[in-house]
Every structure is written in structure tokens, then in C-alpha cells.
Design a protein around this motif. Structure first.
Motif, mmCIF file in Angstrom:
data_model
loop_
_atom_site.group_PDB
_atom_site.id
_atom_site.type_symbol
_atom_site.label_atom_id
_atom_site.label_comp_id
_atom_site.label_asym_id
_atom_site.label_seq_id
_atom_site.Cartn_x
_atom_site.Cartn_y
_atom_site.Cartn_z
ATOM 1 N N LYS A 1 61.945 29.594 47.290
ATOM 2 C CA LYS A 1 61.033 30.282 46.372
ATOM 3 C C LYS A 1 61.259 29.872 44.925
ATOM 4 O O LYS A 1 60.497 30.282 44.031
ATOM 5 N N ASN A 2 62.308 29.069 44.679
ATOM 6 C CA ASN A 2 62.573 28.601 43.321
ATOM 7 C C ASN A 2 61.641 27.461 42.930
ATOM 8 O O ASN A 2 61.399 27.222 41.746
ATOM 9 N N ALA A 3 61.150 26.729 43.936
ATOM 10 C CA ALA A 3 60.242 25.617 43.661
ATOM 11 C C ALA A 3 58.885 26.161 43.245
ATOM 12 O O ALA A 3 58.521 27.296 43.551
ATOM 13 N N ASN A 4 58.128 25.334 42.541
ATOM 14 C CA ASN A 4 56.798 25.722 42.090
ATOM 15 C C ASN A 4 55.792 24.635 42.457
ATOM 16 O O ASN A 4 55.816 23.561 41.875
ATOM 17 N N PRO A 5 54.918 24.908 43.467
ATOM 18 C CA PRO A 5 54.818 26.161 44.220
ATOM 19 C C PRO A 5 55.971 26.327 45.195
ATOM 20 O O PRO A 5 56.711 25.374 45.454
ATOM 21 N N ASP A 6 56.134 27.532 45.714
ATOM 22 C CA ASP A 6 57.209 27.773 46.679
ATOM 23 C C ASP A 6 57.021 26.857 47.886
ATOM 24 O O ASP A 6 55.890 26.547 48.276
ATOM 25 N N THR A 7 58.139 26.404 48.452
ATOM 26 C CA THR A 7 58.110 25.324 49.448
ATOM 27 C C THR A 7 58.991 25.649 50.642
ATOM 28 O O THR A 7 60.108 26.149 50.485
ATOM 29 N N ILE A 8 58.474 25.362 51.823
ATOM 30 C CA ILE A 8 59.248 25.461 53.058
ATOM 31 C C ILE A 8 59.807 24.087 53.393
ATOM 32 O O ILE A 8 59.074 23.095 53.345
ATOM 33 N N ILE A 9 61.088 24.015 53.696
ATOM 34 C CA ILE A 9 61.713 22.755 54.090
ATOM 35 C C ILE A 9 62.000 22.808 55.585
ATOM 36 O O ILE A 9 62.622 23.759 56.077
ATOM 37 N N VAL A 10 61.519 21.806 56.299
ATOM 38 C CA VAL A 10 61.765 21.656 57.733
ATOM 39 C C VAL A 10 62.754 20.513 57.906
ATOM 40 O O VAL A 10 62.471 19.381 57.501
ATOM 41 N N ALA A 11 63.921 20.777 58.479
ATOM 42 C CA ALA A 11 64.963 19.760 58.649
ATOM 43 C C ALA A 11 65.268 19.561 60.125
ATOM 44 O O ALA A 11 65.591 20.522 60.835
ATOM 45 N N PHE A 12 65.137 18.319 60.582
ATOM 46 C CA PHE A 12 65.490 17.968 61.951
ATOM 47 C C PHE A 12 66.917 17.433 61.995
ATOM 48 O O PHE A 12 67.334 16.679 61.104
ATOM 49 N N ARG A 13 67.637 17.791 63.048
ATOM 50 C CA ARG A 13 69.007 17.294 63.219
ATOM 51 C C ARG A 13 68.991 15.866 63.744
ATOM 52 O O ARG A 13 68.145 15.489 64.558
ATOM 53 N N GLY A 14 69.948 15.081 63.288
ATOM 54 C CA GLY A 14 70.106 13.722 63.786
ATOM 55 C C GLY A 14 70.932 13.684 65.064
ATOM 56 O O GLY A 14 71.140 14.704 65.736
ATOM 57 N N THR A 15 71.427 12.511 65.407
ATOM 58 C CA THR A 15 72.209 12.319 66.627
ATOM 59 C C THR A 15 73.659 12.731 66.409
ATOM 60 O O THR A 15 74.359 12.138 65.582
#
Length: 356
Positions: A90-104
Motif C-alpha cells: 500500500k506504500n506504492a502509488n498506486p497500491d500494488t500487489i506483488i505475485v512471487a513464484f518460487r524457483g527450483t
């Protein structure tokens, strides 16, 4: 002897033991050009950890909202294998969702089988051919179709369906929210293929919210036609795609780009050398086994070992490397390109290199 609890908030994977940093760089603020890249690199690293560890870092240290940490269903293995998490900045402007995939993970047989499944798959509606193993990790069924979310078996939804469903739910709450997709290694491959599957399903509403894709040490995911298709899609939706390649990292140079396999990268890489200097050109060599690079790789690996003693004196103790990582760098003298693949050098690159 007490057996470590792998689900404890204090338990660290081998990736975490090689680099136990969890703090974000305080010099990089929301709105800075480096902000999302630096945040994505850290998210990609902690995606290797268990759910309780991720929750503690995101909520207590980063002061952000964890939306979910997932073990996604894999039809091939009939169990949850692909992993990732989502959090709300929520600190980003606009607020942002980060989707992170795990590696191997080093000792995850299912993830390694995904990496080595280099057969081609031709999807109706997507130009070119893609890496079969990566697409199956996202949710492609063995019969070539995609699962339908009928609401009855939500526990067995694969990565693509689960994430898309969650993103749509949050977008309904806030019509300004954007999202970023990221991942390291295998996670990077899944991160760039996720918008490809969105395009396949004509999810314009979701793609129009995609701010950018940040991948670190990402392997090749398709052939030249697929690369051309994806470049057109990313341009059409205004999506920024940053593919970080550090020094002699072996993984971005696999699978092979030759007359047999014909795997090719697309987009412009942010190639960063062992001095954490950004280079405008593509990787210095496109395949791992390159005769001209034999001497250079070992010299750079030796410098990385020496550099581990120098960096904390110049930039502070957060750049101090432990004995385990220094031993791993020694292994690089025999197998160059392996230590360069770790998330640590990618995190350092997002903080120290001048890019974007």
C-alpha cells in the motif's frame, strides 16, 4: 537432538542460509525507479521459505499485507508442487500487489522434473512453441486443456487459476490497484508465462492492471515465434518486462539456443557483470558451454570470492557473506555459473547497479 521444524517461522531453506537478509534497502523508496525491481528481488528470494517465515517477513518487517502463500496443485504429480505468494504494497502509488513464484529448490525432485521437461508444447491461441514443463507447472493439464474453476474443488486449483481468481477479487475492491509478477530461476519462467496464459484466455481486465514483470536468472521459455508473440502482447498492454541476468549465471543460458532445441529469450535483458555494472548488450554468450568463456568464467568467479571480503567494507554489513556462501563460491571455480545463479547477487544487482 531437536529435529528442525520445517514449518517454523525460524526455519531457513538452503537459499535462506546462503543469504539470510530480509530487510529491504532503506535507501530505495516507493516511487524510485529501482523500487519494484529491488522489492521483487527480495520477494523472489523469500518465496523459497515456508508460509510462516514469509508471513513474518511481509507483515512484521516489510509492514505490508500478505494476501496468501500457496502450494499449487500439479496434475502430473497429483500433489501440490509449485509454490508462490502474494502481498499488497500500500506504500506504492498506486497500491500494488506483488505475485512471487518460487524457483527450483535444490532438493525438490518435482521442481527438477519440471526444469528438465524441455519438450515443446503448441498451444492453440498462442504463436510459437513453449516449454512444456513450465506450462504444466502453471496448470496446463496433461490433455492440453486448462482446469475450469467451478468452485467445487478450490484446493486443487493450479497456479494460474488461483492467482487470477485472487487478483480479480482484489481488483473489484479497488479499481486503482496494479500488480507485478516476479520470480527467480523457475519462478522467473512462471512469472513471464503467466501473462502469456492471461492473453490466451483473453483476460484483458487483468492484463490492463499488470504493471511489470521482473525475473531473475530466468531460463528460456519458448522459441522465436513465441518471443515475438509475447513482445507484441506486452507492448499492447503496456507491460514492462525486465529480465535480469547476472554475470555467468548458468540458468539464463539454458535450455540451449541452437539448431536442435531452438529456445530463445525475448525482450532486452538487464545484463549485470561481476562488478555490478549494467551492460547494454545481451548476455556475453547465449549458451552455457562456450569455449571462449572458459577462462573468463573462472577469473570472474575468483573475483567474486575476493569481492565477498571487500563489499561489506565499502557498502556496509548487509553485504557481508557467510562462510557457507564463500564455500559455495569456491565450488564455482570448478563449476562456474552455479554460484552466480543464487538470489544474493541479483539482490545486490538491484541495489548497487545503475539501471532503469
Amino acid at each position: 537432538m531437536e529435529v528442525p521444524n520445517k514449518n517454523s517461522s525460524n526455519f531457513l531453506s538452503i537459499i535462506g542460509l546462503l543469504d539470510n537478509r530480509v530487510e529491504l534497502d532503506k535507501k530505495i523508496k516507493p516511487g524510485d525507479n529501482k523500487y519494484f525491481a529491488a522489492l521483487a528481488a527480495m520477494a523472489s528470494k523469500i518465496s523459497y521459505e515456508n508460509k510462516e517465515f514469509i508471513k513474518g517477513v511481509v507483515e512484521k518487517i516489510w509492514k505490508m499485507d500478505l494476501l496468501g502463500a500457496y502450494d499449487f496443485w500439479d496434475e502430473r504429480h497429483q500433489k501440490n508442487t509449485t509454490q508462490g505468494f502474494m502481498f499488497h504494497d500500500k506504500n506504492a502509488n498506486p497500491d500494488t500487489i506483488i505475485v512471487a513464484f518460487r524457483g527450483t529448490e535444490p532438493f525438490d525432485a518435482a521442481a527438477w522434473s519440471t526444469d528438465f521437461d524441455i519438450s515443446w508444447y503448441k498451444l492453440h491461441g498462442i504463436e510459437g512453441r513453449v516449454h512444456s514443463g513450465f506450462m504444466k507447472a502453471l496448470g496446463l493439464k496433461l490433455d492440453g486443456s486448462w482446469p475450469i474453476d467451478d468452485g467445487e474443488d478450490s484446493e486443487h486449483l493450479p497456479a494460474y487459476n488461483t492467482i487470477t481468481k485472487e487478483l480479480k477479487r482484489h481488483f473489484q475492491i479497488n479499481n486503482r490497484t496494479r500488480f507485478v509478477v516476479t520470480g527467480h530461476s523457475l519462478g522467473g519462467a512462471l512469472a513471464i508465462l503467466f501473462p502469456a496464459v492471461l492473453a490466451l484466455h483473453k483476460e484483458d481486465g487483468v492484463l490492463n492492471r499488470l504493471e511489470g514483470v521482473y525475473t531473475f536468472g530466468q531460463p528460456k521459455v519458448g522459441d522465436e515465434k513465441f518471443g515475438n508473440f509475447m513482445e507484441k502482447q506486452l507492448e499492447h498492454y503496456g507491460v514492462k518486462y525486465y529480465r535480469f541476468v547476472y554475470s555467468h549465471d548458468i540458468v539464463p543460458r539454458l535450455p540451449y539456443d541452437d539448431s536442435v532445441l531452438m529456445f530463445k529469450h525475448f525482450g532486452i535483458s538487464l545484463y549485470i557483470n561481476c562488478f555490478y555494472e549494467i551492460k547494454d548488450e545481451e548476455e556475453s554468450y547465449k549458451n552455457y558451454f562456450d569455449f571462449e568463456s572458459i577462462f573468463t568464467m573462472r577469473m570472474d568467479t575468483l573475483w567474486e570470492l575476493v569481492r565477498s571480503f571487500i563489499l561489506p567494507r565499502i557498502f556496509g554489513l548487509e553485504y557481508k557473506e557467510g562462510l557457507l556462501l564463500q564455500m559455495f563460491r569456491l565450488v564455482g571455480l570448478v563449476f562456474p555459473g552455479l554460484p552466480a545463479h543464487g538470489p544474493r547477487d541479483y539482490i545486490n544487482s538491484t541495489r548497487l547497479a545503475n539501471y532503469l
